[in-house]
Design an enzyme around this catalytic site. Structure first.
Site, PDB file in Angstrom:
ATOM      1  CB  CYS A  44      -0.953   0.007   1.182  1.00 37.45           C
ATOM      2  SG  CYS A  44      -2.121  -1.344   1.102  1.00 37.45           S
ATOM      3  CE  LYS A 103      -4.484   1.489   2.848  1.00 35.35           C
ATOM      4  NZ  LYS A 103      -4.201   0.071   3.036  1.00 35.35           N
ATOM      5  CG  HIS A 156      -1.176   2.659   4.813  1.00 35.72           C
ATOM      6  ND1 HIS A 156      -1.178   1.345   4.380  1.00 35.72           N
ATOM      7  CD2 HIS A 156      -0.293   2.696   5.849  1.00 35.72           C
ATOM      8  CE1 HIS A 156      -0.362   0.630   5.115  1.00 35.72           C
ATOM      9  NE2 HIS A 156       0.193   1.426   6.014  1.00 35.72           N
ATOM     10  CG  HIS A 189      -6.408  -4.139   4.008  1.00 35.47           C
ATOM     11  ND1 HIS A 189      -6.144  -4.761   5.207  1.00 35.47           N
ATOM     12  CD2 HIS A 189      -5.216  -3.773   3.498  1.00 35.47           C
ATOM     13  CE1 HIS A 189      -4.835  -4.760   5.415  1.00 35.47           C
ATOM     14  NE2 HIS A 189      -4.241  -4.164   4.385  1.00 35.47           N
ATOM     15  CG  ASP A 227      -3.926  -0.726  -2.894  1.00 40.34           C
ATOM     16  OD1 ASP A 227      -4.440  -1.776  -3.321  1.00 40.34           O
ATOM     17  OD2 ASP A 227      -3.590  -0.577  -1.702  1.00 40.34           O
ATOM     18  CG  HIS A 228      -1.147  -3.412  -4.050  1.00 42.33           C
ATOM     19  ND1 HIS A 228      -1.668  -4.535  -3.470  1.00 42.33           N
ATOM     20  CD2 HIS A 228      -1.007  -2.494  -3.062  1.00 42.33           C
ATOM     21  CE1 HIS A 228      -1.807  -4.312  -2.178  1.00 42.33           C
ATOM     22  NE2 HIS A 228      -1.433  -3.089  -1.902  1.00 42.33           N
TER      23      HIS A 228
END
Ligand SMILES: *[C@@H]1O[C@H](CO)[C@@H](O)[C@H](O)[C@H]1NC(C)=O
Ligand SMILES: *[C@@H]1O[C@H](CO)[C@@H](O)[C@H](O)[C@H]1NC(C)=O
Length: 364
Positions: free
Chosen positions: A72, A133, A135, A289, A341-342
């Site tokens: 992340c 989020k 992070h 998540h 995000d990935h």
């Protein structure tokens, strides 16, 4: 040169019309840890994502958005800045398999001097908000500095978690932060107490020459040391699971039950507030998540346990927010972008029936 001259000519002749003179709104959706093979339009036929599929159907479907990192913090720093994570200092050392910020209170984060797309758009007069989020760090040296906070990175509205979702935020799930360290600490604590007992026994039976004062000091300092750590771990939900509105903490620890509804509500309110001016809204989901917290209405609906339920809930949330765009007649002037995000958290599969994940066309 000829082409350039022609283009200039065409541009010169064209009067900007209503639609082009008004700056487009930008609505970004980012899922957390979602694999490309988990949504309908990328070939998953057992998870229902009608709202995401509709975005693809009415727009374009991209297959080459390559994430800059597999975790992340670095991948999000690259998304926001367009720079390789290593250039922003966000690609940390391999910290026991994790290259992300591991504590909300960590002093690291995205440096304030980086240029995020939010900063660029803010300069262009956009109203900029991030919901969900972050992070990418909060503070540097002191608790009220907020150097890495979204409000210092071009966003003028933040509602969400400054850290990431972790199992510690859901009391029914086993913890995931510093698990090995905790196990080692527990082992060391047991060795320590056996040592203390052995010392006491030896002293009592006069086998060693040691004063009671030394034994007491040893026992007390060790007990304090271990208590310090175990209490710290017990407070993790207070440290890592907090929800903020701008610079203010509004929930600590947060209650995951209410989050999906609140995120939708805040996103809609942001869109309504900015109906008349250009806005950037970055909806950065807590889904999908771990711990895959899913509200009651969506549990047991998918064919993939909590994991699939969680994706279907996120898709529903997207539908709710898109409704607000339609409702305010902003559809033709809003660029809407959905991404993850990935890839999926495949390495999390072990030992838990909830964890799945599919990287679709990129699967090994
Ligand atoms: C931000 O500041 C740091 C420390 O001074 C520097 O190393 C880095 O190059 C700067 N980054 C940018 C994008 O200017
Ligand atoms: C759909 O997603 C689930 C959950 O990750 C996965 O188990 C399944 O293999 C996926 N299906 C396809 C066709 O990729």
């Amino acid at each position: 040169m000829a082409i350039l001259a022609f283009l200039l000519l065409v541009l010169g002749l064209c009067e900007p019309n209503e639609a082009t003179s008004q700056k487009p709104n930008i609505l970004l959706f980012m899922a957390d840890d979602l694999g490309i093979g988990e949504i309908g339009c990328y070939g998953n036929y057992t998870i229902r994502t009608p709202n995401i599929d509709r975005l693809a159907l009415e727009g374009v479907k991209l297959t080459q958005h390559i994430s800059a990192a597999s975790v992340c913090s670095p991948s999000r720093s690259a998304f926001l800045t367009g720079r390789y994570p290593i250039r922003t200092g966000m690609n940390g050392h391999d910290n026991g398999g994790k290259r992300v910020l591991l504590w909300n209170a960590a002093s690291g984060g995205l440096p304030t001097n980086e240029t995020t797309f939010a900063k660029v758009l803010k300069e262009q007069g956009y109203s900029t908000g991030i919901i969900g989020k972050w992070h990418l760090g909060v503070n540097c040296n002191s608790m009220d500095y907020f150097c890495h906070h979204p409000l210092n990175h071009g966003f003028d509205f933040f509602y969400g978690i400054p850290f990431t979702l972790v199992n510690e935020c859901e009391p029914s799930r086993p913890g995931e932060i510093a698990v090995e360290y905790k196990e080692k600490l527990w082992f060391d604590a047991q060795v320590f107490f056996i040592t203390v007992l052995t010392l006491i026994a030896n002293k009592k039976w006069k086998l060693i020459d040691i004063t009671w004062t030394v034994i007491v000091i040893f026992a007390l300092s060790g007990t304090l040391f271990f208590m310090y750590w175990f209490i710290a771990f017990a407070f993790q939900p207070y440290w890592n699971c907090l929800f903020m509105r701008n610079l203010e903490i509004v929930e600590q620890p947060m209650d995951l039950k209410t989050k999906s509804g609140q995120i939708i509500k805040e996103a809609k309110a942001f869109i309504n507030r900015n109906e008349d001016k250009p806005f950037l809204l970055f909806v950065s989901f807590l889904h999908i998540h771990t711990p895959h917290y899913t509200t009651k209405e969506f549990r047991g609906r998918s064919k993939h346990d909590l994991y699939g339920d969680n994706i279907e809930e996120m898709d529903w949330m997207i539908g709710q927010i898109l409704e607000s765009i339609d409702h305010n007649n902003l559809k033709n002037n809003t660029l809407i972008y959905f991404t993850s995000d990935h890839g999926a958290y495949l390495e999390g599969m072990e030992g838990s029936p909830h964890l799945k994940g599919s990287n679709g066309i990129y699967r090994e």
